[in-house]
Write an enzyme that holds these catalytic residues in place. Structure first.
Site, mmCIF file in Angstrom:
data_model
loop_
_atom_site.group_PDB
_atom_site.id
_atom_site.type_symbol
_atom_site.label_atom_id
_atom_site.label_comp_id
_atom_site.label_asym_id
_atom_site.label_seq_id
_atom_site.Cartn_x
_atom_site.Cartn_y
_atom_site.Cartn_z
ATOM 1 N N THR A 1 6.998 7.346 5.455
ATOM 2 C CA THR A 1 7.320 6.092 6.128
ATOM 3 C C THR A 1 6.804 6.173 7.562
ATOM 4 O OG1 THR A 1 9.457 6.753 7.083
ATOM 5 C CG2 THR A 1 9.450 6.089 4.767
ATOM 6 N N CYS A 2 7.107 5.158 8.355
ATOM 7 C CA CYS A 2 6.656 5.191 9.744
ATOM 8 C C CYS A 2 7.355 6.285 10.542
ATOM 9 C CB CYS A 2 6.875 3.833 10.411
ATOM 10 S SG CYS A 2 8.591 3.274 10.412
ATOM 11 N N ASN A 3 8.522 6.720 10.085
ATOM 12 C CA ASN A 3 9.295 7.709 10.836
ATOM 13 C C ASN A 3 9.341 9.101 10.223
ATOM 14 O OD1 ASN A 3 10.052 6.214 13.079
ATOM 15 N ND2 ASN A 3 11.753 5.244 12.002
ATOM 16 N N SER B 1 18.117 8.677 9.788
ATOM 17 C CA SER B 1 17.174 7.681 10.297
ATOM 18 C C SER B 1 17.274 7.521 11.807
ATOM 19 C CB SER B 1 17.437 6.320 9.641
ATOM 20 O OG SER B 1 17.218 6.381 8.252
ATOM 21 N N GLU C 1 20.692 2.615 8.705
ATOM 22 C CA GLU C 1 19.815 1.511 8.283
ATOM 23 C C GLU C 1 19.560 1.589 6.782
ATOM 24 O OE1 GLU C 1 16.437 1.722 7.359
ATOM 25 O OE2 GLU C 1 15.855 3.758 7.886
ATOM 26 N N GLN D 1 16.805 0.135 5.036
ATOM 27 C CA GLN D 1 15.421 0.070 4.567
ATOM 28 C C GLN D 1 14.957 1.387 3.946
ATOM 29 O OE1 GLN D 1 12.498 -0.714 7.592
ATOM 30 N NE2 GLN D 1 10.966 -1.407 6.123
ATOM 31 N N GLY E 1 1.316 -9.325 9.363
ATOM 32 C CA GLY E 1 1.763 -8.607 8.179
ATOM 33 C C GLY E 1 2.699 -9.475 7.372
ATOM 34 N N ALA E 2 3.004 -9.062 6.154
ATOM 35 C CA ALA E 2 3.886 -9.870 5.303
ATOM 36 C C ALA E 2 4.838 -8.996 4.488
ATOM 37 C CB ALA E 2 3.058 -10.747 4.371
ATOM 38 N N GLU F 1 8.232 -6.055 4.166
ATOM 39 C CA GLU F 1 9.684 -6.105 4.356
ATOM 40 C C GLU F 1 10.070 -6.009 5.828
ATOM 41 O OE1 GLU F 1 13.687 -3.631 2.942
ATOM 42 O OE2 GLU F 1 11.720 -3.117 2.123
#
Length: 420
Positions: free
Chosen positions: A49-51, A107, A112, A114, A187-188, A190
């Site tokens: 993921t981004c993290n 997280s 969170e 997501q 972007g489109a 989540e």
């Protein structure tokens, strides 16, 4: 077999390094295939993921060093670039770590939700790649159940915090009244949709949605009363945007410094607030050097998120207690499943002996041997064959003075009476 987790996250690695080890969704399945081919690992899941980027591997012979070595080699990074940022967990600690991750306890935005969807997606990709067997299936399904229980039984989800909400809070420091600004969402996915929801919840009215596929942008824009544009229109539409939120899966920046400079000039240097939630980054880092552009990355949001977490801290102890209990239950299942294999093998061996004895008995009967004699010989043969292995081992334990092994053998053979 051992469970090993090898990875890095927002607490151990900066954004630059996280970008380098990121696995795009369309590259994850081929990466899993290479992991199996080069290391021979039968079960693995890659969560990226981004993290965070983490490898969950079930292996008999490989160590964390082997797995981290593959990670560096795959992304063409040296050991010195990675070693300071990597962490490793094994067996029970690895189980607890996955449950903490799925529950949102590990997280940047504590609690969170997501991340649970991202873990499920990673698991699904691994299943499609044929890298999930009974152990990983049970482990991840248990983790999903734990995450749901943590969400239901604790206050970890109270006062929502996320990268999206943090981005909006930062935005309001420059534009307190969002009803008077125009926001451009690039972007489109989540994350973008979640950010749009937060913006609208704080009063946003004017919304543009840009995406490589205009159809997807239109679906999102129509759902929230905005206008859809193509990425090719960014340069033209950017000057009207006061707020820009970007989160695409593009491997290269979609918004460069030159484009932003021209837009700022057309805006007569009216401030532009930009948040780049993507990994790899969507907006060229050089934009942050401009006087009238305020660029924030996913790492910059950490301090903003921290201020919203105090209300959730009291729920952490309850969540950790749930994870402790459920991880113990999973490990108990794992230990029991190891015994199941032994029981199955023992029963299969006994069944083979039975079939052999019956076959021989039937041959004797067809040859005219007395039935009573055949039955007696059948019983004698089965008794000898079934007791031969245990008897041999007991003799060996006795000659080597293994008293503990003898006691365990007596329990297994249900010899409960003490020898006189």
């Amino acid at each position: 077999m051992s469970l090993i987790v090898c990875g890095l996250n927002h607490t151990t690695a900066n954004l630059n390094l996280r970008e380098k080890v990121h696995f795009p969704l369309d590259k994850t399945e081929p990466a899993l295939s290479e992991l199996r081919q080069k290391l021979g690992i039968p079960e693995a899941v890659i969560l990226s993921t981004c993290n965070r980027t983490e490898l969950y591997c079930r292996t008999e012979s490989h160590t964390a060093l082997n797995i981290s070595g593959w990670l560096g080699q795959y992304h063409q990074l040296s050991n010195t670039e990675l070693e300071h940022a990597l962490y490793h967990y094994k067996d029970s600690d690895a189980v607890k770590h996955l449950m903490r991750v799925a529950s949102g306890l590990d997280s940047m935005a504590l609690g969170e939700t997501q991340i649970l969807g991202q873990v499920k997606q990673a698991y699904s990709i691994a299943r499609q790649a044929g890298m999930v067997e009974s152990f990983m299936s049970r482990l991840f399904e248990c983790s999903f159940s734990v995450a749901k229980q943590v969400r239901t039984d604790t206050e970890i989800g109270a006062n929502p915090v996320s990268a999206a909400s943090a981005a909006v809070r930062l935005c309001q420091q420059i534009y307190p009244d969002l009803s008077k600004v125009t926001a451009l969402a690039i972007g489109a996915g989540e994350m973008i949709e979640l950010t749009i929801q937060h913006l609208l919840g704080q009063g946003l009215i004017n919304l543009l949605v840009a995406n490589r596929t205009v159809g997807r942008a239109a679906v999102l824009a129509n759902a929230y009363g905005g206008q859809a544009i193509a990425l090719t229109e960014l340069a033209e539409q950017l000057p009207q945007a006061d707020v820009v939120i970007s989160c695409t899966a593009s491997p290269v920046p979609v918004l460069g410094k030159g484009t932003v400079e021209r837009a700022i000039k057309i805006r007569k240097h009216k401030p532009m607030f930009l948040v780049d939630l993507a990994v790899p980054r969507d907006i060229e880092p050089e934009v942050s050097s401009m006087d009238d552009a305020y660029l924030y990355t996913i790492d910059d949001l950490e301090s903003v998120i921290a201020s919203n977490l105090k209300s959730r801290q009291t729920a952490v102890k309850s969540a950790e207690y749930i994870i402790e209990e459920e991880s113990a239950a999973f490990l108990e299942w794992e230990r029991a499943s190891g015994v199941v294999d032994s029981i199955r093998e023992y029963r299969e061996k006994a069944e083979q002996l039975r079939l052999q004895a019956i076959s021989k008995a039937l041959q004797q009967l067809s040859s005219g041997v007395d039935a009573q004699k055949v039955v007696e010989q059948l019983a004698h043969t089965l008794t000898n064959k079934l007791t031969h292995g245990p008897t041999t081992q007991l003799k060996k334990f006795g000659s080597e003075n293994h008293e503990q092994a003898i006691l365990i053998a007596r329990q297994l053979l249900e010899l409960n009476h003490e020898k006189e």
